[in-house]
Design an enzyme around this catalytic site. Structure first.
Site, PDB file in Angstrom:
ATOM      1  N   MET A  48      -4.406   2.027 -12.252  1.00  0.00           N
ATOM      2  CA  MET A  48      -5.872   2.074 -12.353  1.00  0.00           C
ATOM      3  C   MET A  48      -6.360   0.935 -13.254  1.00  0.00           C
ATOM      4  O   MET A  48      -7.492   0.962 -13.739  1.00  0.00           O
ATOM      5  CB  MET A  48      -6.330   3.435 -12.867  1.00  0.00           C
ATOM      6  CG  MET A  48      -5.967   4.568 -11.902  1.00  0.00           C
ATOM      7  SD  MET A  48      -7.024   6.003 -12.016  1.00  0.00           S
ATOM      8  CE  MET A  48      -6.720   6.538 -13.679  1.00  0.00           C
ATOM      9  N   HIS A  55       2.497  -0.597 -17.879  1.00  0.00           N
ATOM     10  CA  HIS A  55       2.343  -1.042 -16.485  1.00  0.00           C
ATOM     11  C   HIS A  55       3.267  -2.237 -16.192  1.00  0.00           C
ATOM     12  O   HIS A  55       3.900  -2.301 -15.144  1.00  0.00           O
ATOM     13  CB  HIS A  55       0.903  -1.503 -16.227  1.00  0.00           C
ATOM     14  CG  HIS A  55      -0.145  -0.445 -16.376  1.00  0.00           C
ATOM     15  ND1 HIS A  55      -1.126  -0.499 -17.325  1.00  0.00           N
ATOM     16  CD2 HIS A  55      -0.374   0.696 -15.662  1.00  0.00           C
ATOM     17  CE1 HIS A  55      -1.924   0.546 -17.205  1.00  0.00           C
ATOM     18  NE2 HIS A  55      -1.494   1.299 -16.203  1.00  0.00           N
ATOM     19  N   GLN A  79      -9.435  11.480  -8.105  1.00  0.00           N
ATOM     20  CA  GLN A  79      -8.507  12.185  -8.995  1.00  0.00           C
ATOM     21  C   GLN A  79      -9.138  12.558 -10.334  1.00  0.00           C
ATOM     22  O   GLN A  79      -8.464  13.077 -11.209  1.00  0.00           O
ATOM     23  CB  GLN A  79      -7.226  11.370  -9.210  1.00  0.00           C
ATOM     24  CG  GLN A  79      -7.390  10.110 -10.024  1.00  0.00           C
ATOM     25  CD  GLN A  79      -6.122   9.272 -10.002  1.00  0.00           C
ATOM     26  OE1 GLN A  79      -5.746   8.702  -8.980  1.00  0.00           O
ATOM     27  NE2 GLN A  79      -5.426   9.200 -11.130  1.00  0.00           N
ATOM     28  N   LYS A 167       5.942   8.800 -17.932  1.00  0.00           N
ATOM     29  CA  LYS A 167       4.883   9.406 -18.760  1.00  0.00           C
ATOM     30  C   LYS A 167       4.084  10.432 -17.954  1.00  0.00           C
ATOM     31  O   LYS A 167       3.709  11.474 -18.452  1.00  0.00           O
ATOM     32  CB  LYS A 167       3.941   8.329 -19.298  1.00  0.00           C
ATOM     33  CG  LYS A 167       2.835   8.901 -20.175  1.00  0.00           C
ATOM     34  CD  LYS A 167       2.010   7.815 -20.796  1.00  0.00           C
ATOM     35  CE  LYS A 167       0.870   7.359 -19.926  1.00  0.00           C
ATOM     36  NZ  LYS A 167      -0.202   8.376 -19.790  1.00  0.00           N
ATOM     37  N   ASP A 168       3.828  10.084 -16.686  1.00  0.00           N
ATOM     38  CA  ASP A 168       3.096  10.986 -15.795  1.00  0.00           C
ATOM     39  C   ASP A 168       4.112  11.668 -14.887  1.00  0.00           C
ATOM     40  O   ASP A 168       4.086  11.505 -13.664  1.00  0.00           O
ATOM     41  CB  ASP A 168       2.069  10.184 -15.005  1.00  0.00           C
ATOM     42  CG  ASP A 168       1.078   9.490 -15.925  1.00  0.00           C
ATOM     43  OD1 ASP A 168       0.156  10.149 -16.399  1.00  0.00           O
ATOM     44  OD2 ASP A 168       1.262   8.287 -16.217  1.00  0.00           O
ATOM     45  N   GLN A 171       3.002  13.730 -11.929  1.00  0.00           N
ATOM     46  CA  GLN A 171       2.483  12.855 -10.862  1.00  0.00           C
ATOM     47  C   GLN A 171       3.638  12.212 -10.084  1.00  0.00           C
ATOM     48  O   GLN A 171       3.617  12.160  -8.848  1.00  0.00           O
ATOM     49  CB  GLN A 171       1.614  11.765 -11.479  1.00  0.00           C
ATOM     50  CG  GLN A 171       1.266  10.641 -10.529  1.00  0.00           C
ATOM     51  CD  GLN A 171       0.327   9.632 -11.155  1.00  0.00           C
ATOM     52  OE1 GLN A 171      -0.878   9.821 -11.157  1.00  0.00           O
ATOM     53  NE2 GLN A 171       0.868   8.548 -11.691  1.00  0.00           N
ATOM     54  N   LEU A 202       1.975   4.252 -24.538  1.00  0.00           N
ATOM     55  CA  LEU A 202       0.861   3.377 -24.168  1.00  0.00           C
ATOM     56  C   LEU A 202       0.092   4.025 -23.023  1.00  0.00           C
ATOM     57  O   LEU A 202       0.678   4.620 -22.122  1.00  0.00           O
ATOM     58  CB  LEU A 202       1.368   1.996 -23.735  1.00  0.00           C
ATOM     59  CG  LEU A 202       2.186   1.215 -24.762  1.00  0.00           C
ATOM     60  CD1 LEU A 202       2.443  -0.201 -24.246  1.00  0.00           C
ATOM     61  CD2 LEU A 202       1.501   1.159 -26.117  1.00  0.00           C
ATOM     62  N   SER A 203      -1.221   3.904 -23.090  1.00  0.00           N
ATOM     63  CA  SER A 203      -2.076   4.455 -22.047  1.00  0.00           C
ATOM     64  C   SER A 203      -3.379   3.668 -22.054  1.00  0.00           C
ATOM     65  O   SER A 203      -3.869   3.290 -23.128  1.00  0.00           O
ATOM     66  CB  SER A 203      -2.372   5.936 -22.340  1.00  0.00           C
ATOM     67  OG  SER A 203      -3.481   6.374 -21.574  1.00  0.00           O
ATOM     68  N   ARG A 205      -6.132   4.815 -21.606  1.00  0.00           N
ATOM     69  CA  ARG A 205      -7.122   5.657 -22.300  1.00  0.00           C
ATOM     70  C   ARG A 205      -7.051   5.512 -23.823  1.00  0.00           C
ATOM     71  O   ARG A 205      -8.006   5.877 -24.504  1.00  0.00           O
ATOM     72  CB  ARG A 205      -6.928   7.135 -21.927  1.00  0.00           C
ATOM     73  CG  ARG A 205      -7.381   7.461 -20.531  1.00  0.00           C
ATOM     74  CD  ARG A 205      -7.470   8.972 -20.320  1.00  0.00           C
ATOM     75  NE  ARG A 205      -8.205   9.309 -19.114  1.00  0.00           N
ATOM     76  CZ  ARG A 205      -7.619   9.556 -17.936  1.00  0.00           C
ATOM     77  NH1 ARG A 205      -6.311   9.518 -17.836  1.00  0.00           N
ATOM     78  NH2 ARG A 205      -8.364   9.834 -16.883  1.00  0.00           N
TER      79      ARG A 205
HETATM   80  P1  AMP Z   1      -2.412   4.407 -14.648  1.00  0.00           P
HETATM   81  O1  AMP Z   1      -3.007   3.048 -14.562  1.00  0.00           O
HETATM   82  O2  AMP Z   1      -2.616   5.068 -15.976  1.00  0.00           O
HETATM   83  O3  AMP Z   1      -2.778   5.278 -13.472  1.00  0.00           O
HETATM   84  O4  AMP Z   1      -0.849   4.203 -14.550  1.00  0.00           O
HETATM   85  C1  AMP Z   1      -0.257   3.503 -13.485  1.00  0.00           C
HETATM   86  C2  AMP Z   1       1.226   3.717 -13.543  1.00  0.00           C
HETATM   87  O5  AMP Z   1       1.742   3.238 -14.784  1.00  0.00           O
HETATM   88  C3  AMP Z   1       1.606   5.207 -13.461  1.00  0.00           C
HETATM   89  O6  AMP Z   1       2.745   5.348 -12.627  1.00  0.00           O
HETATM   90  C4  AMP Z   1       1.904   5.558 -14.891  1.00  0.00           C
HETATM   91  O7  AMP Z   1       2.824   6.627 -15.033  1.00  0.00           O
HETATM   92  C5  AMP Z   1       2.506   4.249 -15.404  1.00  0.00           C
HETATM   93  N1  AMP Z   1       2.371   4.174 -16.862  1.00  0.00           N
HETATM   94  C6  AMP Z   1       1.266   4.438 -17.591  1.00  0.00           C
HETATM   95  N2  AMP Z   1       1.527   4.342 -18.903  1.00  0.00           N
HETATM   96  C7  AMP Z   1       2.842   4.007 -19.016  1.00  0.00           C
HETATM   97  C8  AMP Z   1       3.715   3.758 -20.118  1.00  0.00           C
HETATM   98  N3  AMP Z   1       3.309   3.850 -21.374  1.00  0.00           N
HETATM   99  N4  AMP Z   1       4.998   3.432 -19.853  1.00  0.00           N
HETATM  100  C9  AMP Z   1       5.443   3.338 -18.559  1.00  0.00           C
HETATM  101  N5  AMP Z   1       4.666   3.563 -17.486  1.00  0.00           N
HETATM  102  C10 AMP Z   1       3.378   3.892 -17.703  1.00  0.00           C
END
Ligand code: AMP
Length: 305
Positions: A48, A55, A79, A167-168, A171, A202-203, A205
């Site tokens: 996202m 990422h 979502q 992390k997810d 999902q 890391l996120s 958010r």
């Molecule tokens: P998102 O942009 O948050 O939807 O995440 C996109 C992808 O990156 C998803 O498969 C997440 O699980 C993965 N992701 C997000 N944060 C991390 C992290 N800290 N370490 C590894 N993968 C991550």
């Protein structure tokens, strides 16, 4: 725009050229069909956006294992439940494209919402597994939104492999189930969580947090570490271990405890007795931001300070 096509764009190669930016599924299909037609393996990393090192670790894994890598950037309204942070979710496409260029990614798919969900769109993909548990319970409709958009991304990109983050974990399990159940021919790869030096996952958010909120959010990884510490000391009761994780989050001022689960990774159901395969899931609200984290009891996060 420079074209990163051709034999020089091999697995793991970093090219100082911008990724090809694509906004409509037909164009992406044409591009990737050309690649797969010449026997190349296409890796897809769905995101996202607001890209961070987590990422980019998925991107690096895809580059190691695939001939061509597509990163999708799409904040998927389907979502987000009503009242969630769809509008305030961080967006910064230019910075993301610069990062992808630096990493030598072949293509970035960043469609508009109206392209993905045009007038009259009426289809939902429902993965009927663990639908009352954890994130599913907290966020009604969330995984159906994820499964729907991932189905569309797979259809548009035609990847042989797709990369998701541990992390997810719930999902990743839903997407693996989807790929298997619908015979999509996509191998789902789950990559380890990247953390800051204090252990916080890391996120995107995290950007929404103040400095104090960021510090408080570290209670999530500390909760995982505490459950693992007790497990290592001989505690196997799932209820006791989840209570220990909950206690860490609950005692952090200003943080709303959402859940702590000690679960079987196969079905995400709580276990009575934990073992080396057992996973811990935690979630909390920090300054109104929903954060989650997870690890295996046997391999908790390591904070370097
Ligand atoms: P998102 O942009 O948050 O939807 O995440 C996109 C992808 O990156 C998803 O498969 C997440 O699980 C993965 N992701 C997000 N944060 C991390 C992290 N800290 N370490 C590894 N993968 C991550």
């Amino acid at each position: 725009m420079a074209e990163p096509d051709g034999p020089a764009a091999g697995a793991g190669r970093r090219l100082a050229t911008a990724p090809r930016v694509i906004t409509v599924p037909k164009e992406l299909r044409q591009l990737t069909a050309g690649w797969t037609g010449s026997g190349q393996l296409v890796g897809l990393v769905p995101t996202m956006g607001s890209l961070h090192a987590g990422h980019m670790s998925l991107v690096a894994a895809a580059q190691r294992e695939c001939d061509k890598v597509v990163v999708s950037i799409f904040v998927n309204p389907l979502q987000f439940a009503k009242g969630e942070d769809y509008l305030s979710y961080p967006r910064r496409l230019d910075a993301d494209l610069a990062l992808l260029a630096e990493q030598g990614v072949d293509a970035c798919y960043c469609p508009q919402v109206e392209t993905v969900y045009p007038e009259g769109f009426a289809t939902r993909v429902l993965v009927d597994a663990g639908s009352e548990l954890w994130e599913s319970a907290m966020r009604p409709g969330h995984f159906s939104g994820v499964a729907t958009v991932v189905s569309k991304l797979f259809a548009a990109a035609g990847p042989g492999r797709a990369y998701f983050g541990e992390k997810d974990a719930q999902q990743a399990a839903v997407v693996s189930r989807l790929a298997k159940d619908l015979d999509l021919g996509v191998e789902v790869s789950v990559c380890p969580t990247v953390r800051d030096p204090d252990g916080l996952a890391l996120s995107s958010r995290n950007q929404l947090l103040s400095a104090a909120g960021y510090r408080a959010a570290r209670c999530l990884s500390r909760a995982l570490i505490e459950a693992a510490r007790r497990f290592a000391a001989g505690v196997v009761s799932g209820a006791e271990l989840s209570a220990a994780a909950a206690q860490v989050i609950d005692s952090e001022p200003g943080v709303r405890f959402d859940y702590a689960g000690v679960v079987d990774p196969a079905d995400f159901r709580p276990v009575i007795e934990a073992n080396g395969e057992t996973r811990v899931l935690v979630a909390a609200g920090v300054e109104g931001v929903h954060l989650i984290d997870t690890s295996l009891l046997a391999s908790p996060p390591r904070a370097s300070r």
